[in-house]
Write a protein that holds these residues in place. Structure first.
Motif, PDB file in Angstrom:
ATOM      1  N   TYR B  66       0.812  -1.223   0.000  1.00  0.00           N
ATOM      2  CA  TYR B  66       0.000   0.000   0.000  1.00  0.00           C
ATOM      3  C   TYR B  66       0.845   1.273   0.000  1.00  0.00           C
ATOM      4  CZ  TYR B  66      -2.948  -3.811   1.460  1.00  0.00           C
ATOM      5  OH  TYR B  66      -3.554  -5.033   1.534  1.00  0.00           O
ATOM      6  N   LYS B 109     -10.968  -2.872  -9.010  1.00  0.00           N
ATOM      7  CA  LYS B 109     -12.108  -2.912  -8.083  1.00  0.00           C
ATOM      8  C   LYS B 109     -11.720  -3.421  -6.697  1.00  0.00           C
ATOM      9  CE  LYS B 109     -13.832  -7.294 -10.034  1.00  0.00           C
ATOM     10  NZ  LYS B 109     -13.234  -8.244  -9.091  1.00  0.00           N
ATOM     11  N   PHE B 111      -9.511  -2.074  -4.894  1.00  0.00           N
ATOM     12  CA  PHE B 111      -9.114  -0.919  -4.088  1.00  0.00           C
ATOM     13  C   PHE B 111     -10.304  -0.032  -3.738  1.00  0.00           C
ATOM     14  CE2 PHE B 111      -5.285  -2.350  -6.181  1.00  0.00           C
ATOM     15  CZ  PHE B 111      -4.396  -2.380  -5.117  1.00  0.00           C
ATOM     16  N   GLN B 112     -11.183  -0.560  -2.924  1.00  0.00           N
ATOM     17  CA  GLN B 112     -12.329   0.213  -2.448  1.00  0.00           C
ATOM     18  C   GLN B 112     -12.840  -0.479  -1.197  1.00  0.00           C
ATOM     19  OE1 GLN B 112     -15.869  -0.167  -4.985  1.00  0.00           O
ATOM     20  NE2 GLN B 112     -14.801  -1.769  -6.119  1.00  0.00           N
ATOM     21  N   ARG B 113     -13.621   0.280  -0.418  1.00  0.00           N
ATOM     22  CA  ARG B 113     -14.233  -0.316   0.762  1.00  0.00           C
ATOM     23  C   ARG B 113     -15.059  -1.520   0.318  1.00  0.00           C
ATOM     24  NH1 ARG B 113     -16.739   4.179   3.951  1.00  0.00           N
ATOM     25  NH2 ARG B 113     -14.534   4.595   4.331  1.00  0.00           N
ATOM     26  N   THR B 120      -8.596   2.603  -0.821  1.00  0.00           N
ATOM     27  CA  THR B 120      -8.469   3.157  -2.169  1.00  0.00           C
ATOM     28  C   THR B 120      -7.010   3.535  -2.429  1.00  0.00           C
ATOM     29  OG1 THR B 120      -8.830   5.412  -1.430  1.00  0.00           O
ATOM     30  CG2 THR B 120     -10.792   4.150  -2.013  1.00  0.00           C
ATOM     31  N   ASP B 122      -6.125   6.344  -3.615  1.00  0.00           N
ATOM     32  CA  ASP B 122      -6.024   7.712  -3.088  1.00  0.00           C
ATOM     33  C   ASP B 122      -5.660   7.696  -1.604  1.00  0.00           C
ATOM     34  OD1 ASP B 122      -6.405   9.234  -5.308  1.00  0.00           O
ATOM     35  OD2 ASP B 122      -8.413   9.919  -4.797  1.00  0.00           O
TER      36      ASP B 122
END
Lengths: 231, 231
Positions: B66, B109, B111-113, B120, B122
Motif C-alpha cells: 500500500y 475494483k 481498491f475500495q471499501r 483506495t 487515493d
C-alpha cells in the motif's frame, strides 16, 4: 505476553526521543527490542520467527514525510512476503496486536484538516493499517509523541508510564485494565524503595487498593441505575 | 514542458510492466527518465536540480504494501530535505505538477471499501499527496495500471497512448487538451509512415481536423443553449 518492539531510525544514537524510549522500556517484562537499521542485512527467517512468537508488535519510528522512514519500508518489503503474511490462506499474524509509536516534530493539532499538516496521523499511517488488515491483525490506536524536545519533566514521567502501558497493558485501554496494570506493578515498585520509604510505599498501595474498591463499587451502582433506566 | 520520470523498482530488469513503460516513453519530448535504485548513492544536489528544472514530476513504481517501494522512500527521506522543500518560506517546487504512475497486481475494483484491499489508491498514497501539499505542488489524478500481465494487445496499445498523454499532455485531461495533444503529434506520426500509406495518413489527419471543428461547433452551440437557460 510477548511484545516485539521494532524501531526504525536512520541515526538512532542521535535521537534523544528514541534514546529516552529505550531507557523507558519496562524491566521484568517479556519484551524483544530491535533496531532495524542496525542490522547489516535483514535475516528474513529470524524476523518472521520473532513476529510469530510475539503477541503484540510495536513499530516505532519518527514520521518522515507522513510515513515511516525508508528502513521500515525496506523491512516491510523484505520480511513481509506474501507467502508469509497470507499464503495458502494461512495467517500466522492473525489476532496479534499491531501498535504504532510515532514521534513527530509538530504539535498534535497540526495533524488535522485545517492544521499545518492537513492530514491526520490515522490517514498518514493508513497503509500500515491496511497491512494489519491484510494480515488479520488487531490495530491498536496510534501512540503519538509530539515535539519530544519541548516536553517538561512531569510530561516525560507521564510519557514513561504511558509508553510502558502501551507496550504491556491489556487492550483496550479501559479503566479496569489500567488499574490491573498498576496493581500488578505496585508491590514490585515498593520493594525497590529505600527502607525509610517502605512504610509510605505500603500506605500508597493500601490507598490504591481502597480507591480501586471504591471505584468498583461506584461502577456497580452506576450499572444498576442504567439497568433500571433501560427497563 | 519538461517531465521528470523517477522510477522506483528494486528489480527493474525483471519487471515486464516497467520495461514496457520505458519502451513507451514518447520520443521527441523533453523527458528525463531516472531509475532510483540504479544509483549507488543518491546525489542530492543533482536530484534537487532535476526537480527544480522539471515542470511535471512523475513518481512511477509498483505498489508494495500500500505504498511505494523502500527505494522511493529513501529518495524522499534523502533528497526532499526540509530546507529544500519549504525552508525560509521558499517553495522551489510550487506549482509544479506531481503525477503518480502506480502498477498493482490486483484488479482496480479491489481498491475500495468492501473490495479485497479495503483501501483506495487515493487513501494509500495520501502521504505522497501530503508531500505535494506541503511543497505547494499540483497533484495529478493517479495513473494506475492494474494487472499488466493480463492486458490484451489492444489494451496495451491504449496504455501506451494514455501513458504518453499522462507524461506530456496539458492538464486537466479535458477533451480540448486531448485533441490538441493528438493534433500536435499527428503530422509527425504520418511522416514516419511508409510512402504507400502517406495518403491514408493525410486523410486521417484531414478527418481528425474536420471532427475537431465539428466538436468545437457543437460545444459552441451547447454553451449558447446553456446561456439562454441561465437567463
Amino acid at each position: 505476553m510477548t511484545t516485539l518492539v521494532l524501531v526504525s531510525h536512520p541515526h538512532l544514537a542521535d535521537s534523544t526521543s528514541q534514546q529516552f524510549l529505550k531507557a523507558s522500556l519496562p524491566a521484568n517484562e517479556d519484551i524483544i527490542w530491535e533496531h532495524i537499521e542496525s542490522q547489516p542485512t535483514l535475516d528474513v527467517a529470524k524476523e518472521q520467527d520473532q513476529l510469530r512468537h510475539a503477541d503484540r508488535i510495536i513499530l516505532q519510528f519518527p514520521l518522515y514525510w507522513y510515513a515511516a522512514p525508508a528502513g521500515l519500508k525496506q523491512w516491510e518489503d523484505t520480511v513481509l512476503t506474501r507467502t508469509f503474511v497470507y499464503g495458502d490462506h494461512r495467517y500466522p499474524l492473525a489476532d496479534k496486536e499491531l501498535g504504532i509509536v510515532v514521534t513527530t516534530g509538530m504539535p498534535g493539532k497540526a495533524f488535522q484538516r485545517g492544521g499545518a499538516e492537513q492530514i491526520t496521523l490515522d490517514a498518514a499511517l493508513a497503509p500500515l493499517a491496511a497491512v494489519a488488515e491484510r494480515a488479520k491483525m488487531t490495530w491498536l490506536p496510534i501512540f503519538a509523541i509530539h515535539q519530544f524536545a519541548y516536553l517538561e519533566e512531569p510530561e516525560k514521567l507521564q510519557l514513561v508510564v504511558d509508553y510502558q502501558r502501551y507496550l504491556t497493558q491489556e487492550q483496550p485501554d479501559s479503566l479496569g485494565d489500567r488499574q490491573a496494570w498498576f496493581a500488578q506493578r505496585l508491590p514490585e515498585m515498593i520493594k525497590q524503595l529505600p527502607p525509610e520509604q517502605q512504610a509510605t510505599g505500603r500506605l500508597i498501595e493500601a490507598e490504591f487498593s481502597q480507591q480501586k474498591d471504591d471505584i468498583d463499587a461506584l461502577a456497580d451502582t452506576l450499572s444498576l441505575i442504567k439497568e433500571q433506566e433501560d427497563d
